[in-house]
Design a protein around this motif. Structure first.
Motif, PDB file in Angstrom:
ATOM      1  N   LEU A 190      16.463   5.084  -1.523  1.00 57.84           N
ATOM      2  CA  LEU A 190      15.313   5.700  -0.858  1.00 57.84           C
ATOM      3  C   LEU A 190      14.866   6.984  -1.554  1.00 57.84           C
ATOM      4  CD1 LEU A 190      15.995   5.223   2.968  1.00 57.84           C
ATOM      5  CD2 LEU A 190      14.634   3.808   1.418  1.00 57.84           C
ATOM      6  N   LYS A 191      15.836   7.751  -2.063  1.00 58.49           N
ATOM      7  CA  LYS A 191      15.506   9.045  -2.661  1.00 58.49           C
ATOM      8  C   LYS A 191      14.930   8.911  -4.066  1.00 58.49           C
ATOM      9  CE  LYS A 191      17.655  13.445  -4.006  1.00 58.49           C
ATOM     10  NZ  LYS A 191      18.915  14.240  -4.010  1.00 58.49           N
ATOM     11  N   VAL A 192      15.537   8.047  -4.880  1.00 58.06           N
ATOM     12  CA  VAL A 192      15.161   7.971  -6.295  1.00 58.06           C
ATOM     13  C   VAL A 192      14.291   6.753  -6.595  1.00 58.06           C
ATOM     14  CG1 VAL A 192      16.032   7.851  -8.662  1.00 58.06           C
ATOM     15  CG2 VAL A 192      17.264   9.200  -6.938  1.00 58.06           C
ATOM     16  N   PHE A 193      14.745   5.577  -6.163  1.00 55.89           N
ATOM     17  CA  PHE A 193      14.010   4.357  -6.506  1.00 55.89           C
ATOM     18  C   PHE A 193      12.653   4.318  -5.806  1.00 55.89           C
ATOM     19  CE2 PHE A 193      12.943  -0.161  -6.049  1.00 55.89           C
ATOM     20  CZ  PHE A 193      13.019  -0.565  -7.376  1.00 55.89           C
ATOM     21  N   TRP A 194      12.655   4.571  -4.480  1.00 58.58           N
ATOM     22  CA  TRP A 194      11.383   4.621  -3.752  1.00 58.58           C
ATOM     23  C   TRP A 194      10.778   6.010  -3.843  1.00 58.58           C
ATOM     24  CZ3 TRP A 194       9.138   0.293  -2.922  1.00 58.58           C
ATOM     25  CH2 TRP A 194       9.891  -0.861  -2.690  1.00 58.58           C
ATOM     26  N   GLY A 195      11.571   7.025  -3.541  1.00 61.20           N
ATOM     27  CA  GLY A 195      11.172   8.413  -3.746  1.00 61.20           C
ATOM     28  C   GLY A 195       9.817   8.772  -3.175  1.00 61.20           C
ATOM     29  N   ASN A 196       9.042   9.481  -3.982  1.00 61.87           N
ATOM     30  CA  ASN A 196       7.679   9.874  -3.620  1.00 61.87           C
ATOM     31  C   ASN A 196       6.737   9.207  -4.619  1.00 61.87           C
ATOM     32  OD1 ASN A 196       8.176  12.113  -1.484  1.00 61.87           O
ATOM     33  ND2 ASN A 196       9.519  12.670  -3.186  1.00 61.87           N
ATOM     34  N   ARG A 197       6.247   8.066  -4.249  1.00 65.00           N
ATOM     35  CA  ARG A 197       5.406   7.325  -5.188  1.00 65.00           C
ATOM     36  C   ARG A 197       4.367   6.505  -4.435  1.00 65.00           C
ATOM     37  NH1 ARG A 197       8.562   2.043  -7.660  1.00 65.00           N
ATOM     38  NH2 ARG A 197       8.781   0.892  -5.708  1.00 65.00           N
ATOM     39  N   GLU A 198       3.426   5.987  -5.195  1.00 62.87           N
ATOM     40  CA  GLU A 198       2.345   5.207  -4.605  1.00 62.87           C
ATOM     41  C   GLU A 198       2.073   3.988  -5.470  1.00 62.87           C
ATOM     42  OE1 GLU A 198      -1.063   7.204  -2.592  1.00 62.87           O
ATOM     43  OE2 GLU A 198      -2.240   6.274  -4.195  1.00 62.87           O
ATOM     44  N   SER A 199       1.845   2.855  -4.827  1.00 63.77           N
ATOM     45  CA  SER A 199       1.510   1.637  -5.557  1.00 63.77           C
ATOM     46  C   SER A 199       0.371   0.919  -4.847  1.00 63.77           C
ATOM     47  CB  SER A 199       2.729   0.709  -5.671  1.00 63.77           C
ATOM     48  OG  SER A 199       3.185   0.316  -4.386  1.00 63.77           O
ATOM     49  N   VAL A 200      -0.372   0.149  -5.625  1.00 68.63           N
ATOM     50  CA  VAL A 200      -1.499  -0.621  -5.094  1.00 68.63           C
ATOM     51  C   VAL A 200      -1.179  -2.102  -5.265  1.00 68.63           C
ATOM     52  CG1 VAL A 200      -3.959  -1.131  -5.317  1.00 68.63           C
ATOM     53  CG2 VAL A 200      -3.126   1.212  -5.661  1.00 68.63           C
ATOM     54  N   ARG A 201      -1.348  -2.865  -4.198  1.00 67.48           N
ATOM     55  CA  ARG A 201      -1.062  -4.296  -4.241  1.00 67.48           C
ATOM     56  C   ARG A 201      -2.213  -5.065  -3.602  1.00 67.48           C
ATOM     57  NH1 ARG A 201       5.179  -4.304  -1.873  1.00 67.48           N
ATOM     58  NH2 ARG A 201       5.893  -2.432  -2.973  1.00 67.48           N
ATOM     59  N   GLU A 202      -2.365  -6.304  -4.061  1.00 67.50           N
ATOM     60  CA  GLU A 202      -3.418  -7.162  -3.525  1.00 67.50           C
ATOM     61  C   GLU A 202      -2.848  -8.539  -3.228  1.00 67.50           C
ATOM     62  OE1 GLU A 202      -7.891  -8.841  -4.700  1.00 67.50           O
ATOM     63  OE2 GLU A 202      -6.760  -7.566  -6.082  1.00 67.50           O
ATOM     64  N   ALA A 203      -3.237  -9.104  -2.111  1.00 69.69           N
ATOM     65  CA  ALA A 203      -2.853 -10.470  -1.758  1.00 69.69           C
ATOM     66  C   ALA A 203      -3.993 -11.094  -0.972  1.00 69.69           C
ATOM     67  CB  ALA A 203      -1.565 -10.492  -0.937  1.00 69.69           C
ATOM     68  N   GLY A 204      -4.543 -12.164  -1.512  1.00 70.53           N
ATOM     69  CA  GLY A 204      -5.657 -12.821  -0.835  1.00 70.53           C
ATOM     70  C   GLY A 204      -6.837 -11.889  -0.662  1.00 70.53           C
ATOM     71  N   ASN A 205      -7.271 -11.736   0.574  1.00 66.16           N
ATOM     72  CA  ASN A 205      -8.446 -10.903   0.851  1.00 66.16           C
ATOM     73  C   ASN A 205      -8.074  -9.495   1.298  1.00 66.16           C
ATOM     74  OD1 ASN A 205      -7.389 -11.729   3.342  1.00 66.16           O
ATOM     75  ND2 ASN A 205      -9.373 -11.555   4.361  1.00 66.16           N
ATOM     76  N   VAL A 206      -6.841  -9.063   0.983  1.00 63.08           N
ATOM     77  CA  VAL A 206      -6.371  -7.752   1.432  1.00 63.08           C
ATOM     78  C   VAL A 206      -5.960  -6.884   0.246  1.00 63.08           C
ATOM     79  CG1 VAL A 206      -4.702  -6.511   2.856  1.00 63.08           C
ATOM     80  CG2 VAL A 206      -5.544  -8.746   3.599  1.00 63.08           C
ATOM     81  N   ASN A 207      -6.552  -5.707   0.166  1.00 64.09           N
ATOM     82  CA  ASN A 207      -6.100  -4.674  -0.764  1.00 64.09           C
ATOM     83  C   ASN A 207      -5.225  -3.699   0.012  1.00 64.09           C
ATOM     84  OD1 ASN A 207      -7.533  -5.644  -2.993  1.00 64.09           O
ATOM     85  ND2 ASN A 207      -9.389  -4.518  -2.418  1.00 64.09           N
ATOM     86  N   SER A 208      -4.168  -3.204  -0.623  1.00 63.45           N
ATOM     87  CA  SER A 208      -3.266  -2.308   0.098  1.00 63.45           C
ATOM     88  C   SER A 208      -2.774  -1.183  -0.802  1.00 63.45           C
ATOM     89  CB  SER A 208      -2.064  -3.083   0.648  1.00 63.45           C
ATOM     90  OG  SER A 208      -1.269  -3.601  -0.408  1.00 63.45           O
ATOM     91  N   VAL A 209      -2.494  -0.049  -0.172  1.00 61.42           N
ATOM     92  CA  VAL A 209      -1.896   1.099  -0.844  1.00 61.42           C
ATOM     93  C   VAL A 209      -0.594   1.419  -0.124  1.00 61.42           C
ATOM     94  CG1 VAL A 209      -2.145   3.522  -1.488  1.00 61.42           C
ATOM     95  CG2 VAL A 209      -4.154   2.014  -1.497  1.00 61.42           C
ATOM     96  N   TRP A 210       0.508   1.467  -0.895  1.00 62.67           N
ATOM     97  CA  TRP A 210       1.838   1.750  -0.357  1.00 62.67           C
ATOM     98  C   TRP A 210       2.251   3.138  -0.845  1.00 62.67           C
ATOM     99  CZ3 TRP A 210       4.886  -2.716   1.609  1.00 62.67           C
ATOM    100  CH2 TRP A 210       4.124  -3.893   1.645  1.00 62.67           C
ATOM    101  N   HIS A 211       2.219   4.108   0.053  1.00 69.28           N
ATOM    102  CA  HIS A 211       2.517   5.502  -0.310  1.00 69.28           C
ATOM    103  C   HIS A 211       3.824   5.925   0.345  1.00 69.28           C
ATOM    104  CE1 HIS A 211       1.749   9.650  -1.488  1.00 69.28           C
ATOM    105  NE2 HIS A 211       2.079  10.010  -0.263  1.00 69.28           N
ATOM    106  N   ASN A 212       4.836   6.195  -0.484  1.00 71.39           N
ATOM    107  CA  ASN A 212       6.160   6.578   0.011  1.00 71.39           C
ATOM    108  C   ASN A 212       6.403   8.072  -0.132  1.00 71.39           C
ATOM    109  OD1 ASN A 212       6.656   3.564  -1.003  1.00 71.39           O
ATOM    110  ND2 ASN A 212       8.233   4.056   0.508  1.00 71.39           N
ATOM    111  N   THR A 213       7.066   8.656   0.864  1.00 68.72           N
ATOM    112  CA  THR A 213       7.569  10.025   0.763  1.00 68.72           C
ATOM    113  C   THR A 213       9.016  10.028   1.241  1.00 68.72           C
ATOM    114  OG1 THR A 213       6.888  10.662   3.004  1.00 68.72           O
ATOM    115  CG2 THR A 213       5.286  10.997   1.223  1.00 68.72           C
ATOM    116  N   TYR A 214       9.825  10.939   0.690  1.00 67.27           N
ATOM    117  CA  TYR A 214      11.235  11.021   1.080  1.00 67.27           C
ATOM    118  C   TYR A 214      11.570  12.442   1.498  1.00 67.27           C
ATOM    119  CZ  TYR A 214      16.324  10.734   0.947  1.00 67.27           C
ATOM    120  OH  TYR A 214      17.655  10.786   1.284  1.00 67.27           O
TER     121      TYR A 214
END
Length: 246
Positions: free
Chosen positions: A151-175
């Motif tokens: 959780l601290k290092v691998f996920w940490g504080n980062r952001e990723s953008v993903r798309e599936a079908g008709n949905v765009n998504s932003v995954w923003h993690n903070t630790y």
């Protein structure tokens, strides 16, 4: 600003589309069966705790196990019910900290860091006690956890953008290092509905000695920790661990 909705509600219809892109569920199920073999254990009934939409639940049912799914997210369970017609699967809408089965199962699994969603030691203890009552004596309780390093290092504080079908998504993690809690702000835009929603998911990482103590306190007599996907002990750099209690 978009107001958050309850986790696993609005995202439920799109969960499978996103997760099947990044999770090797077949590999997870094969690992579960390797654990059964490692412990010379042949269960017939398996409780899938926090089963969600039931991707591994159905895969295990296809392998001949009688499956019991428990989850408090009604929207996720409804999807599982639609997919599981014709399979030997029973579902219950209940919190994993407070559930009772009519009869105990042979084994219990709880996968993909669902246990990390329990944010206090009291939550863990309540869950473990329910599992102890819900599994036959000598049965196995198998669950994975994201580690503090994960959780601290691998996920940490980062952001990723993903798309599936008709949905765009932003995954923003903070630790938060003071609480060991990782917060995911999941923002989804449903393109054909011109709709945006936000779900906030929180996970807490725990020291493994504490997990072992709580399991012992709740009546389990054997606890093993493995680097996920293997039968070797976790290292300080393990992102995920598998726990096998008996």
């Amino acid at each position: 600003m978009t107001q958050p909705v309850e986790p696993f509600t609005d995202f439920a219809p799109y969960y499978d589309s996103f997760m099947l892109k990044c999770v090797d569920y077949e590999g997870w199920v094969k690992y579960i069966e390797k654990i059964f073999k490692q412990f010379k254990f042949k269960p017939k009934t398996i409780l899938d705790l926090a089963c969600g939409t039931g991707i591994p639940t159905i895969l295990l049912a296809k392998r001949g196990y009688q499956m019991i799914g428990v989850d408090r997210a009604k929207a996720m369970l409804e999807i599982l019910k639609k997919k599981s017609k014709g399979y030997n699967i029973i579902t219950y809408e209940a919190d994993i900290r407070d559930f009772t089965l009519p009869e105990p199962a042979d084994a219990c699994i709880c996968l993909y860091d669902s246990i990390n969603y329990l944010l206090t030691e009291e939550d863990l203890e309540q869950c473990f006690k329910c599992v102890r009552r819900g599994v036959k004596k000598g049965g196995l309780f198998i669950f994975d956890m994201n580690t503090i390093y994960g959780l601290k290092v691998f996920w940490g504080n980062r952001e990723s953008v993903r798309e599936a079908g008709n949905v765009n998504s932003v995954w923003h993690n903070t630790y938060d290092e003071t609480t060991a809690i990782s917060t995911l702000y999941l923002t989804c835009q449903v393109k054909d509905e011109n709709r945006t929603f936000l779900e906030i998911h929180k996970e807490r990482a725990y020291d493994l000695p504490l997990i072992q103590k709580l399991l012992f306190d709740c009546g389990f007599s054997l606890v093993n920790f493995y680097h996920h996907g293997t039968f070797i002990p976790p290292t300080p750099f393990s992102v995920r661990v598998m726990v096998v209690a008996k």
